[in-house]
Design an enzyme around this catalytic site. Structure first.
Site, PDB file in Angstrom:
ATOM      1  N   LYS A   1     132.212 130.506  26.813  1.00 51.42           N
ATOM      2  CA  LYS A   1     131.262 129.666  27.571  1.00 51.42           C
ATOM      3  C   LYS A   1     131.965 128.399  28.061  1.00 51.42           C
ATOM      4  O   LYS A   1     133.060 128.074  27.585  1.00 51.42           O
ATOM      5  CB  LYS A   1     130.080 129.311  26.678  1.00 51.42           C
ATOM      6  CG  LYS A   1     130.451 128.487  25.440  1.00 51.42           C
ATOM      7  CD  LYS A   1     129.315 128.441  24.425  1.00 51.42           C
ATOM      8  CE  LYS A   1     129.719 127.611  23.210  1.00 51.42           C
ATOM      9  NZ  LYS A   1     128.731 127.744  22.113  1.00 51.42           N
TER      10      LYS A   1
ATOM     11  N   TYR B   1     141.729  95.703  31.905  1.00 52.12           N
ATOM     12  CA  TYR B   1     140.391  95.114  32.086  1.00 52.12           C
ATOM     13  C   TYR B   1     139.944  94.330  30.857  1.00 52.12           C
ATOM     14  O   TYR B   1     140.197  94.748  29.715  1.00 52.12           O
ATOM     15  CB  TYR B   1     139.365  96.228  32.324  1.00 52.12           C
ATOM     16  CG  TYR B   1     139.392  96.792  33.728  1.00 52.12           C
ATOM     17  CD1 TYR B   1     139.159  95.978  34.837  1.00 52.12           C
ATOM     18  CD2 TYR B   1     139.628  98.148  33.941  1.00 52.12           C
ATOM     19  CE1 TYR B   1     139.166  96.511  36.124  1.00 52.12           C
ATOM     20  CE2 TYR B   1     139.636  98.692  35.217  1.00 52.12           C
ATOM     21  CZ  TYR B   1     139.409  97.867  36.299  1.00 52.12           C
ATOM     22  OH  TYR B   1     139.419  98.382  37.563  1.00 52.12           O
TER      23      TYR B   1
HETATM   24  C1  LIG Z   1     129.241 128.112  20.935  1.00 49.97           C
HETATM   25  C2  LIG Z   1     128.662 129.191  20.138  1.00 49.97           C
HETATM   26  C3  LIG Z   1     129.492 130.018  19.366  1.00 49.97           C
HETATM   27  C4  LIG Z   1     130.943 129.716  19.122  1.00 49.97           C
HETATM   28  O1  LIG Z   1     130.993 128.664  18.174  1.00 49.97           O
HETATM   29  P1  LIG Z   1     132.353 128.012  17.684  1.00 49.97           P
HETATM   30  O2  LIG Z   1     131.925 126.998  16.683  1.00 49.97           O
HETATM   31  O3  LIG Z   1     132.970 127.381  18.887  1.00 49.97           O
HETATM   32  O4  LIG Z   1     133.201 129.078  17.118  1.00 49.97           O
HETATM   33  C5  LIG Z   1     128.920 131.138  18.773  1.00 49.97           C
HETATM   34  N1  LIG Z   1     127.593 131.389  18.890  1.00 49.97           N
HETATM   35  C6  LIG Z   1     126.766 130.590  19.592  1.00 49.97           C
HETATM   36  C7  LIG Z   1     125.328 130.923  19.678  1.00 49.97           C
HETATM   37  C8  LIG Z   1     127.264 129.465  20.226  1.00 49.97           C
HETATM   38  O5  LIG Z   1     126.431 128.675  20.910  1.00 49.97           O
END
Ligand SMILES: *Cc1c(COP(=O)(O)O)cnc(C)c1O
Length: 347
Positions: free
Chosen positions: A35, A244
């Site tokens: 994702k 800054y």
């Molecule tokens: C992001 C996510 C994962 C992966 O989690 P990590 O902690 O990055 O390994 C797995 N399942 C769901 C539902 C997620 O939202």
């Protein structure tokens, strides 16, 4: 050239997937969560690299994100969507052959009406209160949904980066309770769940951050390095200030390098006070405020000024930058700038 160069080691991503895969039994399928454009590292390239070593199931947050993944991995991989079947997604789900994780009665109805014969999964809420059917909603939907043959049922742990947290066994018990007696592949653990051991593995694991070298997979191979060009250097006298708001004042004659990166590149302003740049094994502190496109660095200790200074290295990892900025490695990764020249290595 005044853009920083981000090296992304796809070989390290592959080794991290293999290491996480080896932690669960032979019958457990290890998927890959890609994702947010593969946690900012390019979901297409990451998916392809993992497909090449055997990954056949990928998870994205939104259906739109799946296009790049489908293009990279071809037709035979499963691509699952955490946000499920949203209004307007039906054409995309059909065209890209996506598997929505249905989260609510509305989504269940939408899916069965629009795509009655199309594969789907179900997401259950075991206590995180983010996505998925609540226990009572599941109780009323369960028989009808199971009759339609879900290809998996999943839930997500809220506290898996703290293995001793009481929430973990509590969610595990809730998940077992809600899925008892079903002959459907089950999935509960992400990176943290894999590390917690076989109770949390079920049939499919869903690692994300560990693939990209982040906590809680502390043994991960580092994946990203970031080198930032020095634009110019100057000598400042005792009492002169840098940047800054005059937050830094020279207490000794100092040599300051101005480097070509800033908070617009995801180098979060709050990390400045604690963060150093690396020149080989020497370290040079950030001085003054991080600007949008530039940072001042105290290079007084260097006998020679290199063309670039390194912010992300195997020593100063995304997790260290995260701690310096008061955030988590996930946010450092997904904030990595779009201006960087990206180079993909397969080692
Ligand atoms: C992001 C996510 C994962 C992966 O989690 P990590 O902690 O990055 O390994 C797995 N399942 C769901 C539902 C997620 O939202």
């Amino acid at each position: 050239m005044s853009t920083a160069s981000l090296k992304i080691d796809l070989g390290a991503v592959q080794r991290n997937w293999q290491a996480l895969d080896a932690m669960s039994g032979a019958g457990v399928e290890t998927s890959a969560v890609v994702k947010a454009d593969g946690y900012g590292l390019d979901s297409g390239r990451v998916s392809r690299a993992l497909y090449d070593i055997g990954a056949r199931r990928f998870f994205v947050a939104a259906a739109e994100e799946a296009a790049a993944v489908r293009q990279a991995v071809g037709p035979d991989a499963r691509i699952c969507v955490f946000s499920g079947h949203m209004a307007g997604d039906t054409d995309l789900i059909r065209a890209l052959q996506l598997i929505p994780m249905l989260n609510s009665h509305d989504q269940i109805n939408r899916h069965f009406n629009a795509l009655p014969d199309h594969p789907f999964g179900v997401q259950l809420d075991t206590g995180m209160n983010r996505l998925g059917l609540e226990p009572d909603e599941w109780a009323s939907a369960r028989a009808g949904v199971v009759a339609k043959g879900p290809e998996m049922i999943m839930s997500h742990l809220a506290c898996a980066d703290e293995p001793d947290h009481a929430m973990n066994p509590s969610q595990l018990a809730a998940f077992r309770q809600m899925t008892g007696g079903l002959d459907v592949p089950l999935s509960l653990g992400a990176t943290g769940g894999i590390l917690m051991g076989p109770d949390y593995h079920f049939n499919i694991t869903r690692p994300g951050v560990g693939l990209y070298g982040g906590f809680p997979f502390t043994d991960a191979a580092p994946v990203v390095t970031l080198s930032i060009p020095v634009i110019q250097t100057r000598d400042v006298a005792i009492g002169e200030t840098v940047g800054y708001s005059n937050t830094w004042t020279a207490r000794r004659p100092s040599r300051i390098a101005t480097i070509a990166g800033g908070y617009a590149d995801g180098i979060i302003r709050a990390m400045g006070a604690k963060t150093v740049l690396h020149a080989g094994d020497q370290t040079c502190p950030i001085v003054g405020r991080i600007s949008m496109d530039m940072i001042g660095v105290d290079v007084t200790g260097l006998s020679e000024i290199p063309d670039t200074l390194d912010l992300l290295t195997p020593v100063q990892t995304v997790d260290i930058l995260a701690e310096n900025a008061g955030t988590i490695g996930y946010e450092i990764l997904t904030s990595l700038g779009h201006r960087y020249k990206r180079e993909y290595l397969s080692t």
